[in-house]
Motif scaffolding. Structure first.
Motif, PDB file in Angstrom:
ATOM      1  N   LEU A 171      29.325  47.386  47.329  1.00 23.60           N
ATOM      2  CA  LEU A 171      30.131  46.175  47.441  1.00 23.60           C
ATOM      3  C   LEU A 171      30.787  46.087  48.812  1.00 23.60           C
ATOM      4  CD1 LEU A 171      31.878  46.058  43.930  1.00 23.60           C
ATOM      5  CD2 LEU A 171      29.858  44.794  44.681  1.00 23.60           C
ATOM      6  N   ASN A 194      32.003  36.585  48.868  1.00 28.56           N
ATOM      7  CA  ASN A 194      32.715  37.722  48.289  1.00 28.56           C
ATOM      8  C   ASN A 194      34.223  37.523  48.204  1.00 28.56           C
ATOM      9  OD1 ASN A 194      30.160  39.089  48.342  1.00 28.56           O
ATOM     10  ND2 ASN A 194      30.525  39.571  50.505  1.00 28.56           N
ATOM     11  N   HIS A 210      36.186  42.306  44.110  1.00 28.17           N
ATOM     12  CA  HIS A 210      35.077  41.668  44.801  1.00 28.17           C
ATOM     13  C   HIS A 210      34.629  40.391  44.074  1.00 28.17           C
ATOM     14  CE1 HIS A 210      31.541  42.124  47.529  1.00 28.17           C
ATOM     15  NE2 HIS A 210      30.894  41.504  46.556  1.00 28.17           N
ATOM     16  N   ASN A 227      34.308  45.909  39.769  1.00 30.69           N
ATOM     17  CA  ASN A 227      34.249  45.226  41.065  1.00 30.69           C
ATOM     18  C   ASN A 227      35.458  45.494  41.945  1.00 30.69           C
ATOM     19  OD1 ASN A 227      31.753  43.275  40.929  1.00 30.69           O
ATOM     20  ND2 ASN A 227      32.731  43.189  38.916  1.00 30.69           N
TER      21      ASN A 227
END
Length: 529
Positions: free
Chosen positions: A184, A219, A443, A469
């Protein structure tokens, strides 16, 4: 006609057949891995072009002590001079005495190529959990193998959010979670080439700006490595901490409010013109005598049509008619302004000419230019020793709740004001782990489609989408973070005993957006002129 390769000469006979002459034993030993050289150089060229095609191959820096590798690199016009501060790649051949020192010179996102018989020949491959990706084979030649790994674009602060790692889970699952977090961060991080860091250290290429805009849109945040002047960031950080100390002395004497020991205060801290409490041991300071001195230095670098030097203390409207040069630590950084303007104002060549409302308010008409940008003054969020994790939050609401994600209307910029004090491993590489904290992001959570499925009683530690995330980027002085203020994020705990952490910031909004956080009518801490 003769062609030459290390250890043996080749020539074409009268029948057009190449024949070799020279010392066979010498040729065999020196050329055992020669096919790996050509494969390795081709691999690097491909990676360089993929990462940033605007940096020419001839502007890439690769460190190799092996003469055969150096010759092959130079044939492709790749720079191989020793003594550079940074390299896009380092090549290690078998037992390299200075391997660790060479590896430290690789830029974030850069490559390490190792020629060896087994991947563990160099113990540095064991660092893949926090510095390097897991090694992969590029090519093989007999017993020799060419391995590649690259330096993580942005390390992870694994000391933060200990609740993110479940000790009851098998170790391999924890490893997969770290790998996912790295992937990520890789998507959201813009790294710089050795050439950029040497020749234009604080300006992004157009390709880098495109990457930053794409990351903010997709993002919800982006991390740009080595974007800012580290010394200027440090000077601002010290100014913030000095003004906080002065403010604390004034409030303790005048109002019996102890910022450093809030449990001992006679009353709760208020919101002041220059200072606002986020929660115990974490506060937001945006003005003071030392910060004013730093702004005076900034104003000399920003040759705008300013009404007065004090204008940098107030939000500034940056428009297409803004004239003059600007070179700023953060507030008026030219690459940052271009990234923010393009993120807030995506264009469509088939539509923009129909926006006739831009004739109003001195707009000049539908010319496709970015709309006016409001840039706030620089400030600092200080986390004192013992401050806990913030509650997870977003800084601004979505304008409409029927569209997943409109273009951003409010973007914040963060950078460190002190050294991160990251812990080093036994070889001297930074692990990214630091007790002073930082900021964590979820994210892609700037989209309603991401957050609308949460339950009523969700928390950062219990919501699966958040846990999967959550990223904990470990920054260095000079790194810049830009984030859409609709993204979920929170300040991380400062678990040190004595280190005060200043996080410098500036707020940027569309000029028409009104931020309700306005302290100008509040009681002042410092005497106002």
């Amino acid at each position: 006609f003769i062609r030459c390769r290390v250890g043996k000469l080749y020539r074409m006979d009268a029948d057009g057949i190449w024949e070799a002459f020279g010392d066979d034993d010498t040729d065999k030993s020196s050329n055992e891995g020669y096919p790996l050289v050509t494969e390795g150089v081709s691999f690097l060229v491909q990676q360089f072009m993929k990462h940033n095609p605007q940096i020419l191959v001839s502007q890439r820096y690769v460190l190799a002590t092996d003469l055969e590798w150096k010759a092959a690199l130079e044939e492709r016009e790749i720079q191989t001079d020793e003594g550079e501060k940074f390299y896009d790649a380092v090549i290690l051949v078998e037992k390299e005495d200075s391997a660790v020192d060479m590896m430290r010179l690789v830029v974030p996102g850069g490559h390490l190529l190792t020629v060896s018989r087994v991947p563990g020949n160099h113990r540095q491959h064991n660092l893949h959990n926090h510095v390097w990706t897991r090694p992969l084979i590029v090519a093989e030649c007999g017993e020799l193998k060419l391995w590649t790994t690259h330096r993580f674009a942005c390390p992870i602060n694994t000391m933060a959010c200990p609740w993110k790692s479940d000790p009851s889970q098998p170790r391999h699952r924890t490893g997969r979670a770290i790998d996912h977090e790295h992937s990520l961060l890789q998507k959201a991080t813009i790294t710089r080439s050795a050439y950029e860091l040497k020749h234009s250290p604080h300006i992004l290429t157009p390709h880098g700006i495109n990457q930053a805009v794409d990351s903010l849109q997709e993002n919800g945040y982006c991390i740009i490595r080595a974007m800012l002047d580290a010394n200027a960031c440090c000077n601002w950080g010290q100014a913030v901490l000095s003004d906080l100390k002065i403010a604390a002395e004034v409030l303790l004497k005048r109002d019996s409010i102890d910022l450093y020991h809030p449990q001992d205060s006679d009353q709760d801290p208020q919101v002041y013109r220059e200072l606002s409490m986020r929660e115990d041991l974490r506060m937001d300071i945006r003005d003071g005598p030392n910060m004013q001195e730093e702004r005076a230095k900034e104003s000399k670098k920003c040759k705008f049509l300013l009404q007065d030097d004090d204008e940098l203390r107030r939000p500034f409207i940056f428009s297409k008619v803004t004239q003059g040069s600007y070179k700023s630590c953060l507030q008026f950084h030219p690459s940052m302004i271009e990234i923010v303007q393009r993120t807030m104002n995506p264009t469509d060549d088939s539509l923009y000419k129909g926006n006739f409302g831009r004739f109003n308010f001195d707009g000049g008409g539908p010319d496709g230019s970015p709309q006016n940008l409001r840039i706030g003054p620089m400030g600092g969020i200080v986390s004192l020793p013992g401050s806990a994790d913030q509650a997870i939050h977003a800084d601004t609401p979505h304008l409409f709740e029927t569209i997943d994600c409109l273009p951003a209307h409010y973007i914040n910029a963060f950078c460190l004001g002190i050294d991160a004090l990251c812990i080093n491993d036994e070889l001297g590489f930074s692990t990214g782990a630091t007790p002073v904290g930082g900021t964590s992001f979820v994210h892609a959570s700037h989209r309603l489609s991401f957050t609308s499925s949460f339950g009523d009683d969700w928390t950062a530690a219990t919501e699966p989408a958040v846990l999967q995330n959550l990223v904990r980027p470990s920054l260095e002085l000079g790194d810049l973070v830009l984030f859409d203020c609709r993204i979920l994020h929170f300040g991380l705990a400062n678990t040190t005993k004595s280190v005060e952490r200043p996080m410098l910031y500036t707020n940027m909004t569309q000029a028409w957006f009104h931020d309700p956080k306005n302290w100008d009518d509040k009681k002042a801490v410092f005497c106002q002129k």
